[in-house]
Design a protein around this motif. Structure first.
Motif, short mmCIF file in Angstrom:
data_model
loop_
_atom_site.label_atom_id
_atom_site.label_comp_id
_atom_site.label_asym_id
_atom_site.label_seq_id
_atom_site.Cartn_x
_atom_site.Cartn_y
_atom_site.Cartn_z
N ASP A 692 1.09 -2.25 0.05
CA ASP A 692 0.22 -0.40 -0.29
C ASP A 692 1.08 1.33 -0.09
OD1 ASP A 692 -2.13 1.92 0.14
OD2 ASP A 692 -2.56 0.94 2.04
N VAL A 695 -0.36 5.05 1.67
CA VAL A 695 -0.36 4.82 3.20
C VAL A 695 1.35 4.64 3.89
CG1 VAL A 695 -1.12 3.20 5.51
CG2 VAL A 695 -3.00 3.76 3.14
N ASP A 696 1.81 4.30 3.40
CA ASP A 696 2.95 3.89 3.83
C ASP A 696 3.69 4.55 3.38
OD1 ASP A 696 2.46 1.26 4.56
OD2 ASP A 696 3.37 0.15 3.17
N ARG A 699 3.64 7.39 5.72
CA ARG A 699 3.60 7.11 7.97
C ARG A 699 5.01 7.82 6.99
NH1 ARG A 699 0.35 1.47 8.59
NH2 ARG A 699 -1.17 2.27 8.88
N LYS A 718 3.90 -6.04 10.11
CA LYS A 718 3.60 -6.41 10.80
C LYS A 718 2.82 -7.01 10.78
CE LYS A 718 1.45 -2.24 9.32
NZ LYS A 718 0.19 -0.99 8.37
N PRO A 740 -6.81 -8.55 17.30
CA PRO A 740 -6.14 -6.89 17.07
C PRO A 740 -6.07 -5.98 17.69
CG PRO A 740 -8.21 -8.60 16.08
CD PRO A 740 -6.76 -9.24 16.71
N THR A 742 -5.84 -3.07 17.10
CA THR A 742 -6.41 -1.32 16.73
C THR A 742 -7.27 -2.24 15.99
OG1 THR A 742 -4.63 -1.35 15.62
CG2 THR A 742 -4.75 -0.27 17.48
N LEU A 743 -8.36 -0.59 15.22
CA LEU A 743 -8.91 -0.91 14.63
C LEU A 743 -8.64 -0.92 13.14
CD1 LEU A 743 -12.22 -0.70 13.72
CD2 LEU A 743 -11.46 2.12 12.99
N GLU A 744 -6.95 -0.64 13.18
CA GLU A 744 -6.24 -0.49 11.10
C GLU A 744 -5.77 -2.03 11.32
OE1 GLU A 744 -3.21 2.06 10.85
OE2 GLU A 744 -2.11 0.49 10.40
N ASP A 745 -5.84 -2.39 12.45
CA ASP A 745 -5.69 -4.40 13.05
C ASP A 745 -6.54 -5.01 12.54
OD1 ASP A 745 -2.65 -3.62 13.21
OD2 ASP A 745 -3.02 -3.95 15.24
N GLU A 747 -9.10 -4.18 10.59
CA GLU A 747 -9.30 -4.23 9.32
C GLU A 747 -8.67 -4.78 8.17
OE1 GLU A 747 -8.97 0.02 8.26
OE2 GLU A 747 -11.03 0.51 9.12
N SER A 748 -7.53 -4.88 8.38
CA SER A 748 -6.69 -5.91 7.61
C SER A 748 -6.57 -7.41 7.64
CB SER A 748 -4.70 -5.37 8.60
OG SER A 748 -4.23 -3.39 8.25
#
Length: 756
Positions: A692, A695-696, A699, A718, A740, A742-745, A747-748
């Motif tokens: 991605d 996104v990366d 960051r 990750k 997981p 977080t919400l990001e984890d 979703e992944s």
């Protein structure tokens, strides 16, 4: 057209008739006054209407419910109306207030005093409460007269009084405030003064107002009429009478020291140890809840402690307190409350022992022994006033009983011994101990009450009655709820009062001669003010530190070569109270600690602090006094210099910030170019790390902007990614994942499961 005739000028005729009528009435009254014989006509008068006084005064007396004359009023009022000086003594509660107020009003009416004639009558009383009471009676009986009256006492607005006191015809007040007005107030003219009244003159002298009274008499014209009233005729009162009275008529008790109590008063005393006084007082109040009780203590600290402790224990009756250091408004409020109450208990000092008329007091309780028989009479005189019934109770220690009863018997006062039933006695010592243990303020009040009682006993003149060395200190402290007897340091006693009023210059000369400030001989030495300062033992804040530094704290230093010695003291360190100075463990805590948003709370400006002697940090301007600020020059110049200096600092900081931002932008651009180059060449190794790209990349840019000076951190896979191709091939068979966080984890994980 008919013209209306003018009415005759009846106004002038009526004014003339009224004036003639008033002169006729005044002439007849004066004839009655001149014809009055105090000895022959004393039995023929019994009411105020029988006196030769004006209709306005009679009307005011009738509306205030004053009808019948008392003995002292029969003897004194006619003599005062004749214009003669008077020295009157009488029983407490016998009506002395009206005995001097009625003649005062009549003399002003007779001399036709108006509001434009200035001060014509001056009434001096020892206490504020008594002055207020006199003023209230004056306004009641003198309401139908045209002259003005004012009240001046300590605790009120002096500026407000100065603006109005010069317009008063009658002035009622305390010695200190009246003397102050005579010295300071512009326009206070005394040349037209007709009457001077000194009420409770013996009390005025006992309270230390001799200088003020001498100053007042020195401002007044010698042609005045003086009325001096006192409950006793002591030597000091006789001296005052010789100075202020001219051929006075003496009315009242004939012997020098004889005092008397009201006939309707029942008097009792009890023999009681010192440590049982509060228990007996509590039991007495609990058994007389339907009574009006006045309790006397010897000091204000005892009043405060008894009031606060009894109020907490709630005996079931309204409790009040009154002593000299109260504010004036609070004292008046308490006086009014107790006067209007049906059932109440008032804890007070001797400030209300004289002249104050509290209606319908049932019991007067003296917890502490009075200093003499006269004080006893004034205390018990608050009850059984004007023929009413009343009772008194005196608590005497075994060491006080014999001497005090002897002095009372010499004045024809014989109280009866009262026995206390043990079943009616209840101890409150455990409750007081609990109060002092739980509340430090209550404990402090108890300690101050203990010390003030010992001081009150110590300063008494009659050592045959008051023996401070025989008081049981530990037992008394325990009865107050204290864990032990406080240390008492009493200085001076009666000598302290004399020293306080002595000349400062004479004291300095005596001290210089005694101490030998300049000593002659072989060992001559000049002692400076700094030597005297460091020798003061009470200045512990300075002298103790000085002695500790020089090593001369009561002992000679063994090491004479040392210029300065500092003795270190080990302090106990409590780990739980130390601040947490450990570095943050998690990345999130570290990021929060280094964030720009958190650091911007202080505006980027460091605050310079300075510590005081107690180790408390302050901003510099808080410890800077006015003199230090003035040394810096004009305030506007200092402000301009400060603004200019801060502007230069901010400009330099802006340049540094711009340079730092420029370097960060260049570093960010370099990294972005490198990533784009790697993407074009198609490196397979980094393909997994940049699946991605958007996104990366974002960051990486964010990270590079926060730490431009460090090397970019190698990106870790990750929890759902791996670089091991063998493991990746077999991930369809066995999937091991962590929960997981977080919400990001989440979703992944969802995307992975859907694609798989």
């Amino acid at each position: 057209m008919v013209k209306k005739q003018r009415a005759p000028r009846a106004t002038k005729l009526s004014r003339k008739d009224n004036r003639e009528k008033e002169e006729e009435v005044s002439r007849k009254l004066q004839e009655r006054i001149d014809a009055y014989d105090p000895v022959a006509d004393e039995k023929s008068i019994s009411q105020f209407s029988d006196l030769p006084i004006t209709e306005g005064t009679l009307k005011g007396l009738k509306e205030a419910s004053f009808v019948s004359l008392t003995d002292v009023q029969k003897k004194t009022i006619p003599i005062a109306l004749k214009g003669e000086d008077l020295l009157g003594t009488a029983k407490t509660g016998s009506g002395k207030t009206l005995a001097f107020l009625i003649p005062t009003i009549e003399i002003l009416v007779k001399n036709k005093i108006t509001e434009f004639d200035g001060l014509a009558a001056l009434i001096v009383s020892p206490t504020r409460e008594l002055a207020v009471q006199i003023f209230e009676v004056l306004t009641k009986i003198g309401k139908y007269n045209s002259f003005s009256a004012g009240l001046v006492t300590g605790g009120k607005d002096l500026k407000y009084e100065k603006e109005r006191v010069s317009k008063m015809n009658v002035l009622v007040g305390t010695p200190g405030r009246i003397s102050q007005h005579l010295n300071e107030t512009v326009g206070m003219e005394t040349s037209n003064l007709q009457v001077l009244v000194l009420d409770e003159a013996d009390r005025c002298l006992d309270m230390g107002f001799k200088k003020q009274i001498d100053n007042i008499i020195g401002h007044l014209p010698p042609t005045r009429q003086t009325l001096l009233f006192s409950a006793t005729q002591s030597d000091s009162v006789k001296d005052l009478a010789r100075l202020s009275l001219t051929n006075p008529k003496r009315v009242g008790v004939s012997s020098d020291q004889e005092v008397a109590t009201p006939d309707s008063l029942e008097q009792f005393y009890i023999r009681i140890p010192l440590d049982e006084k509060l228990d007996v007082l509590w039991s007495f109040i609990k058994s007389h809840l339907k009574s009006k009780i006045l309790v006397f203590f010897s000091s204000s600290k005892q009043v405060q402690y008894a009031y606060e402790s009894f109020r907490t224990l709630q005996p079931g009756i309204s409790l009040l307190k009154l002593y000299g250091r109260h504010k004036q408004t609070s004292r008046l409020e308490t006086t009014v409350k107790f006067s209007n109450a049906q059932y109440a208990c008032l804890f007070a000092t001797d400030i209300v022992a004289r002249g104050i008329d509290f209606p319908a007091i049932d019991w007067v309780v003296q917890v502490d022994c009075p200093e003499d028989a006269a004080t006893y009479v004034h205390r018990v005189g608050r009850a059984a006033r004007f023929g009413r019934q009343g009772k008194s109770l005196l608590m005497l220690l075994p060491t006080e009983e014999e001497g005090m009863l002897k002095r009372l018997n010499n004045n024809k006062i014989e109280p009866k011994l009262m026995n206390i039933k043990q079943k009616n006695k209840k101890s409150i010592r455990p409750q007081l101990q609990s109060l002092c243990f739980k509340d430090p303020l209550m404990k402090n009040l108890g300690q101050r009450a203990f010390i003030s009682y010992y001081r009150a006993v110590y300063v008494q003149k009659d050592k045959d009655i008051f023996k401070v060395e025989e008081l049981p200190s530990e037992k008394y402290a325990a009865s107050l709820g204290l864990p032990g007897a406080p240390k008492i340091k009493i200085k001076g006693g009666n000598a302290g009062k004399e020293k306080k009023n002595a000349s400062r210059k004479l004291m300095e000369l005596e001290k210089a001669n005694d101490d030998g400030e300049i000593q002659n001989g072989d060992d001559s030495k000049v002692r400076t003010k700094y030597d005297r300062m460091f020798e003061r033992q009470n200045q512990t804040v300075l002298s103790e530190h000085y002695l500790n530094m020089t090593g001369n704290n009561g002992k000679e230093s063994d090491e004479e070569d040392d210029f300065m010695t500092v003795k270190r003291k080990d302090h106990q360190i409590i780990e739980e109270e130390l601040p947490d100075l450990s570095a943050p463990v998690s990345k999130r805590s570290a990021k929060k600690a280094l964030s720009k948003k958190a650091s911007s709370a202080s505006k980027g400006n460091a605050t310079k602090l300075k510590f005081d002697d107690d180790g408390v940090a302050h901003a510099i301007y808080e410890l800077e006094d006015e003199e230090d600020f003035k040394k810096g020059g004009d305030a506007k110049d200092q402000k301009a210099a400060f603004v200019s200096r801060e502007t230069e600092v901010m400009n330099e900081a802006d340049l540094d910030d711009k340079e730092t931002a420029k370097q960060k932008r260049q570093e960010k651009k370099r990294k972005r170019k490198e990533v784009e180059k790697q993407a074009r060449e198609g490196f397979e190794e980094d393909s997994d790390d940049y699946e991605d790209n958007d996104v990366d990349l974002e960051r990486d840019m964010q990270y590079s902007s926060e730490s431009s000076d460090d090397e970019p951190e190698v990106k870790k896979p990750k929890w759902f990614e791996t670089n091991d191709k063998k493991t990746k091939k077999s991930r369809d068979e066995i999937i091991e994942i962590d929960e997981p966080e977080t919400l990001e984890d989440l979703e992944s994980l969802t995307a992975r499961l859907l694609n798989g």
